[in-house]
Design a protein around this motif. Structure first.
Motif, PDB file in Angstrom:
ATOM      1  N   GLU A  28      20.501  58.457  16.453  1.00 40.27           N
ATOM      2  CA  GLU A  28      19.253  57.709  16.423  1.00 40.27           C
ATOM      3  C   GLU A  28      18.071  58.643  16.682  1.00 40.27           C
ATOM      4  O   GLU A  28      18.167  59.570  17.487  1.00 40.27           O
ATOM      5  N   HIS A  29      16.957  58.379  15.996  1.00 38.49           N
ATOM      6  CA  HIS A  29      15.790  59.238  16.180  1.00 38.49           C
ATOM      7  C   HIS A  29      15.160  59.028  17.553  1.00 38.49           C
ATOM      8  O   HIS A  29      14.714  59.985  18.187  1.00 38.49           O
ATOM      9  N   PHE A  30      15.112  57.776  18.029  1.00 35.93           N
ATOM     10  CA  PHE A  30      14.494  57.465  19.314  1.00 35.93           C
ATOM     11  C   PHE A  30      15.556  57.042  20.321  1.00 35.93           C
ATOM     12  O   PHE A  30      16.579  56.453  19.955  1.00 35.93           O
ATOM     13  N   ALA A  31      15.288  57.343  21.580  1.00 40.64           N
ATOM     14  CA  ALA A  31      16.126  56.861  22.679  1.00 40.64           C
ATOM     15  C   ALA A  31      15.220  56.172  23.695  1.00 40.64           C
ATOM     16  O   ALA A  31      14.199  56.729  24.097  1.00 40.64           O
ATOM     17  N   TYR A  32      15.608  54.947  24.077  1.00 40.03           N
ATOM     18  CA  TYR A  32      14.796  54.155  24.998  1.00 40.03           C
ATOM     19  C   TYR A  32      15.529  53.997  26.324  1.00 40.03           C
ATOM     20  O   TYR A  32      16.735  54.235  26.415  1.00 40.03           O
ATOM     21  N   ASN A  33      14.792  53.533  27.332  1.00 37.05           N
ATOM     22  CA  ASN A  33      15.468  53.260  28.594  1.00 37.05           C
ATOM     23  C   ASN A  33      16.249  51.946  28.489  1.00 37.05           C
ATOM     24  O   ASN A  33      16.109  51.187  27.519  1.00 37.05           O
ATOM     25  N   ALA A  34      17.089  51.684  29.488  1.00 35.95           N
ATOM     26  CA  ALA A  34      17.985  50.525  29.425  1.00 35.95           C
ATOM     27  C   ALA A  34      17.204  49.219  29.339  1.00 35.95           C
ATOM     28  O   ALA A  34      17.639  48.266  28.674  1.00 35.95           O
ATOM     29  N   ASN A  35      16.048  49.157  30.005  1.00 37.60           N
ATOM     30  CA  ASN A  35      15.256  47.924  29.970  1.00 37.60           C
ATOM     31  C   ASN A  35      14.796  47.589  28.548  1.00 37.60           C
ATOM     32  O   ASN A  35      14.842  46.437  28.120  1.00 37.60           O
ATOM     33  N   ARG A  36      14.341  48.601  27.832  1.00 35.29           N
ATOM     34  CA  ARG A  36      13.886  48.334  26.466  1.00 35.29           C
ATOM     35  C   ARG A  36      15.063  47.957  25.569  1.00 35.29           C
ATOM     36  O   ARG A  36      14.942  47.056  24.728  1.00 35.29           O
ATOM     37  N   ASP A  37      16.179  48.634  25.713  1.00 31.34           N
ATOM     38  CA  ASP A  37      17.351  48.288  24.893  1.00 31.34           C
ATOM     39  C   ASP A  37      17.749  46.832  25.113  1.00 31.34           C
ATOM     40  O   ASP A  37      18.039  46.104  24.156  1.00 31.34           O
ATOM     41  N   ALA A  38      17.764  46.401  26.382  1.00 33.23           N
ATOM     42  CA  ALA A  38      18.135  45.017  26.682  1.00 33.23           C
ATOM     43  C   ALA A  38      17.094  44.045  26.140  1.00 33.23           C
ATOM     44  O   ALA A  38      17.436  42.981  25.607  1.00 33.23           O
ATOM     45  N   TYR A  39      15.844  44.391  26.262  1.00 33.23           N
ATOM     46  CA  TYR A  39      14.766  43.523  25.784  1.00 33.23           C
ATOM     47  C   TYR A  39      14.842  43.342  24.273  1.00 33.23           C
ATOM     48  O   TYR A  39      14.741  42.223  23.756  1.00 33.23           O
ATOM     49  N   GLU A  40      15.048  44.431  23.540  1.00 34.40           N
ATOM     50  CA  GLU A  40      15.062  44.346  22.081  1.00 34.40           C
ATOM     51  C   GLU A  40      16.354  43.760  21.537  1.00 34.40           C
ATOM     52  O   GLU A  40      16.415  43.396  20.357  1.00 34.40           O
ATOM     53  N   ALA A  41      17.385  43.636  22.383  1.00 35.05           N
ATOM     54  CA  ALA A  41      18.574  42.903  21.961  1.00 35.05           C
ATOM     55  C   ALA A  41      18.251  41.423  21.794  1.00 35.05           C
ATOM     56  O   ALA A  41      18.879  40.714  21.004  1.00 35.05           O
ATOM     57  N   VAL A  42      17.255  40.944  22.542  1.00 29.36           N
ATOM     58  CA  VAL A  42      16.796  39.561  22.434  1.00 29.36           C
ATOM     59  C   VAL A  42      15.619  39.468  21.473  1.00 29.36           C
ATOM     60  O   VAL A  42      15.616  38.695  20.521  1.00 29.36           O
ATOM     61  N   TRP A  43      14.613  40.282  21.725  1.00 29.55           N
ATOM     62  CA  TRP A  43      13.394  40.238  20.910  1.00 29.55           C
ATOM     63  C   TRP A  43      13.500  41.235  19.766  1.00 29.55           C
ATOM     64  O   TRP A  43      12.917  42.310  19.771  1.00 29.55           O
ATOM     65  N   THR A  44      14.281  40.814  18.781  1.00 28.17           N
ATOM     66  CA  THR A  44      14.503  41.620  17.589  1.00 28.17           C
ATOM     67  C   THR A  44      13.272  41.563  16.681  1.00 28.17           C
ATOM     68  O   THR A  44      12.354  40.762  16.881  1.00 28.17           O
ATOM     69  N   GLU A  45      13.281  42.395  15.642  1.00 30.27           N
ATOM     70  CA  GLU A  45      12.176  42.374  14.677  1.00 30.27           C
ATOM     71  C   GLU A  45      12.074  41.005  14.005  1.00 30.27           C
ATOM     72  O   GLU A  45      10.971  40.512  13.742  1.00 30.27           O
ATOM     73  N   ALA A  46      13.220  40.379  13.733  1.00 25.88           N
ATOM     74  CA  ALA A  46      13.194  39.057  13.097  1.00 25.88           C
ATOM     75  C   ALA A  46      12.561  38.020  14.018  1.00 25.88           C
ATOM     76  O   ALA A  46      11.788  37.159  13.568  1.00 25.88           O
ATOM     77  N   ASN A  47      12.884  38.078  15.300  1.00 28.25           N
ATOM     78  CA  ASN A  47      12.285  37.142  16.243  1.00 28.25           C
ATOM     79  C   ASN A  47      10.781  37.370  16.374  1.00 28.25           C
ATOM     80  O   ASN A  47       9.994  36.415  16.410  1.00 28.25           O
ATOM     81  N   TYR A  48      10.380  38.627  16.455  1.00 27.89           N
ATOM     82  CA  TYR A  48       8.945  38.914  16.540  1.00 27.89           C
ATOM     83  C   TYR A  48       8.222  38.480  15.272  1.00 27.89           C
ATOM     84  O   TYR A  48       7.103  37.957  15.316  1.00 27.89           O
ATOM     85  N   ALA A  49       8.850  38.712  14.127  1.00 30.42           N
ATOM     86  CA  ALA A  49       8.207  38.335  12.864  1.00 30.42           C
ATOM     87  C   ALA A  49       7.981  36.828  12.801  1.00 30.42           C
ATOM     88  O   ALA A  49       6.917  36.361  12.370  1.00 30.42           O
ATOM     89  N   ALA A  50       8.965  36.043  13.241  1.00 30.52           N
ATOM     90  CA  ALA A  50       8.819  34.584  13.239  1.00 30.52           C
ATOM     91  C   ALA A  50       7.708  34.146  14.182  1.00 30.52           C
ATOM     92  O   ALA A  50       6.919  33.245  13.872  1.00 30.52           O
ATOM     93  N   LEU A  51       7.641  34.801  15.346  1.00 30.16           N
ATOM     94  CA  LEU A  51       6.601  34.459  16.313  1.00 30.16           C
ATOM     95  C   LEU A  51       5.217  34.814  15.782  1.00 30.16           C
ATOM     96  O   LEU A  51       4.288  33.994  15.833  1.00 30.16           O
TER      97      LEU A  51
END
Length: 667
Positions: free
Chosen positions: A583-606
């Motif tokens: 992967e090009h980017f590496a995030y901390n555990a908090n961001r990984d957990a957050y984006e497991a819920v708030w995916t691009e599809a979820n953000y796009a719908a919102l």
């Protein structure tokens, strides 16, 4: 081109020298610590239309290179020799971007014609308002952020407006600082006027007028040359601030960078809606507003250090921001903390460009540290004092060229620290600790820059500390090309009885005698696989206290006590290293957990729903949707946008009064 290239370079050096002479005048004569030590100020020269063509390279804030003053200049109906104008209103001309920034401009005449403006700004420690130092994330409207002046004449035909000054001094907490800094600004623009006249005497007025436009054209040509070397494509990146308001949910900035030949489109329409906090960035929708362009300018200057520092570099680029969004709020939205959002935006732009040029740009800048202000009672002087004591900045991200700068790097590197001795003379406080934090830089082949920590004891009751731009306690700076995320930031209060309180991202704190506050920035992200870092470099980091021996073994696979490297143990540690993720980017555990819920599809719908509704509903609806998603069991979250649309439907059902405004907005 109006003048030949050789003469233009000579002209450029002269113009820059004028801007730097203005800066030295301001720097030497300013009163407040935040200007004379931290150097949060600018000076420059603009064309008669208001575009900056000359800025200093070595003094002041680098954010505002290429600032367009046209919005404010055009609000003054006429100019005469001897006029000097000011503004600090974020919604008048969109030159000033929060109330503490007092902008000033003086028309420079030659034979009855305006040939340039001498311009600049300083950040006042306080402009009145709800809290000391004027700024807090908790503010919800610009009226809480201090007294505002629309573009107006401070000097008219050489005559000073005493009533205007009296109004300002009546409304601020430290009038002597504001008055002193304002006099320094006036001296700076007068210096600019005098030295421009000297330039015209040397070059002639026609060469001067043509040269200013040629400098802007030169900046544009350099920018286009850099952009043309970047592969065409769309490069998406997103980043977050921990809270969109006090105790809130994350605020997202999203960028789709589109490179097309020698042009760049920075599509930021996926960023969050306007917030009920002070994190909004007032741009008026200007596609080349300076705060939208800072990260772009940093990238281009990184790729071409010979580039002129002027407004011409912005011509090949266009930013797209939605009206009523965090990057284009509608008055009277609070904007005092716009610097935190703008700082995150700068890193966001660097991240998007790094997708296109992974070996040319660094990992994530640290962020998260507060700009610390203290208001307290000084028994030595028998009065209340207030000062900005230090910006707690973190390190730069590592890059293909080497480790990130420790303590003060990347997007915050222009903010200078104030010597402890000066702080303790000006404010009755005690510095107990000030330095770098081991293991705070992201691990990498090239390590991220270390975070800064500051620990201070206070001695007076009702001492107020403001920590503007506190962030990165939850999300950390990202690593790149196999590097790891940087460390997070911290803010605590230790009471006299030893009780420790975690303050998180709180930015206004009242302290009692004997209380100690400790605050840190985040650390910069690492670049490259840390298990490929030279073991000797790791040993040196351990020896110098930048990395602990435990972290050297865990994060780098190097067994060392700082004096020697155990080659056998190191080989075994590295043989057991995890395989690179690719992967090009590496995030901390908090961001990984957050984006497991708030995916691009979820953000796009919102975002599709939020941008279709009236501005005053957006923040409210966003919070309701986040609450609904947080209440769902994790196994029910598909990340496809389905649950977001369901939460929106329930919100609309609970608030039927939203139906009519939604219909009107759609029409």
């Amino acid at each position: 081109m109006r003048i030949d290239p050789v003469k233009l370079r000579v002209f450029e050096n002269h113009a820059q020298a004028v801007a730097e002479s203005m800066a030295y005048t301001l720097f030497r004569t300013a009163h407040s610590t935040f200007v004379k030590e931290t150097e949060d100020f600018t000076t420059g020269l603009t064309t008669p239309s208001g575009m900056t063509f000359a800025s200093p390279r070595d003094l002041g804030a680098t954010w505002f290179v290429g600032l367009d003053y046209s919005g404010a200049i055009s609000m003054i109906p006429d100019y005469k020799p001897g006029d000097i104008c000011i503004t600090n209103d974020p919604y008048s001309g969109y030159v000033c971007t929060h109330t503490p920034d007092m902008h000033i401009w003086k028309p420079i005449f030659w034979e009855g014609e305006i040939v340039a403006f001498a311009v600049g700004h300083i950040h006042n420690t306080d402009m009145g308002g709800a809290v000391p130092a004027s700024l807090s994330r908790a503010n919800t409207e610009v009226h809480q952020e201090g007294i505002r002046f629309r573009p107006t004449k401070l000097y008219s035909d050489g005559r000073f407006d005493d009533q205007l000054l009296d109004t300002m001094m009546t409304n601020v907490r430290m009038p002597e600082q504001n008055h002193g800094d304002l006099q320094a600004q006036i001296a700076a623009v007068n210096t600019g006027e005098r030295e421009v006249h000297e330039m015209i005497g040397k070059f002639g007025v026609e060469t001067f007028k043509g040269g200013t436009e040629d400098l802007l054209d030169l900046g544009e040509s350099h920018a286009r040359a850099v952009l043309s070397r970047i592969p065409d494509g769309d490069y998406f990146f997103a980043d977050y601030m921990d809270e969109d308001s006090v105790g809130g949910v994350p605020a997202r900035l999203a960028l789709n960078l589109q490179i097309r030949g020698d042009r760049a489109i920075l599509d930021l329409t996926g960023s969050d809606p306007q917030l009920l906090s002070a994190l909004n960035v007032p741009t008026g929708g200007n596609p080349r507003h300076i705060l939208l362009m800072v990260g772009y300018n940093y990238v281009l200057y990184t790729l071409d250090p010979t580039m002129p520092l002027n407004g011409g570099t912005s011509r090949p680029a266009e930013c797209r921001v939605a009206e009523g969004s965090i990057l284009n709020p509608i008055a009277p939205a609070a904007v005092g903390m716009r610097s935190m959002t703008a700082n995150r935006l700068q890193g966001l732009i660097v991240g998007a460009f790094s997708k296109a040029l992974p070996d040319r740009l660094p990992a994530g800048p640290a962020g998260g540290g507060g700009i610390m202000n203290v208001r307290t009672y000084d028994p030595r002087a028998g009065r209340t004092v207030m000062a900005s004591i230090d910006p707690v900045t973190g390190g730069a991200g590592g890059s293909a060229r080497g480790d990130g700068t420790d303590g003060s790097g990347a997007t915050s590197s222009f903010l200078k620290n104030t010597p402890v001795e000066i702080n303790e003379v000006e404010v009755p406080i005690k510095f107990r600790r000030y330095g770098l934090i081991p293991d705070s830089g992201g691990a990498g082949k090239h390590r991220g820059g270390l975070a800064t920590e500051l620990e201070v004891e206070v001695f007076s009751p009702d001492t107020v500390v403001t920590a503007r731009n506190r962030d990165r306690t939850f999300f950390a700076a990202w690593g790149t090309a196999g590097g790891q995320a940087g460390g997070s930031s911290h803010f605590t209060r230790t009471a006299a009885d030893g009780t420790v309180t975690d303050l998180g991202n709180t930015d206004v704190v009242r302290l009692d005698p004997g209380d100690v506050f400790w605050t840190t920035s985040g650390g910069g992200g690492g670049w490259g696989d840390p298990f490929t870092r030279d073991p000797a470099a790791v040993a040196f980091d351990v020896a110098t206290g930048k990395v602990t021996a435990e972290a050297a073994a865990r994060a780098y696979g190097v067994a060392t006590d700082g004096r020697t490297v155990d080659q056998t143990a190191t080989a075994a540690l590295r043989a057991a290293a995890p395989a690179p993720t690719g992967e090009h980017f590496a995030y901390n555990a908090n961001r990984d957990a957050y984006e497991a819920v708030w995916t691009e599809a979820n953000y796009a719908a919102l975002m599709e729903a939020l941008l279709a509704m009236p501005v005053h509903w957006r923040h409210f609806v966003k919070r309701r949707v986040f609450e609904a998603i947080a209440a769902l069991p994790k196994e029910q979250i598909t990340g496809t946008g389905t649950e977001v649309r369901a939460a929106l439907a329930e919100t609309f059902k609970a608030h039927p009064q939203l139906a009519a405004p939604m219909k009107e907005a759609a029409e």
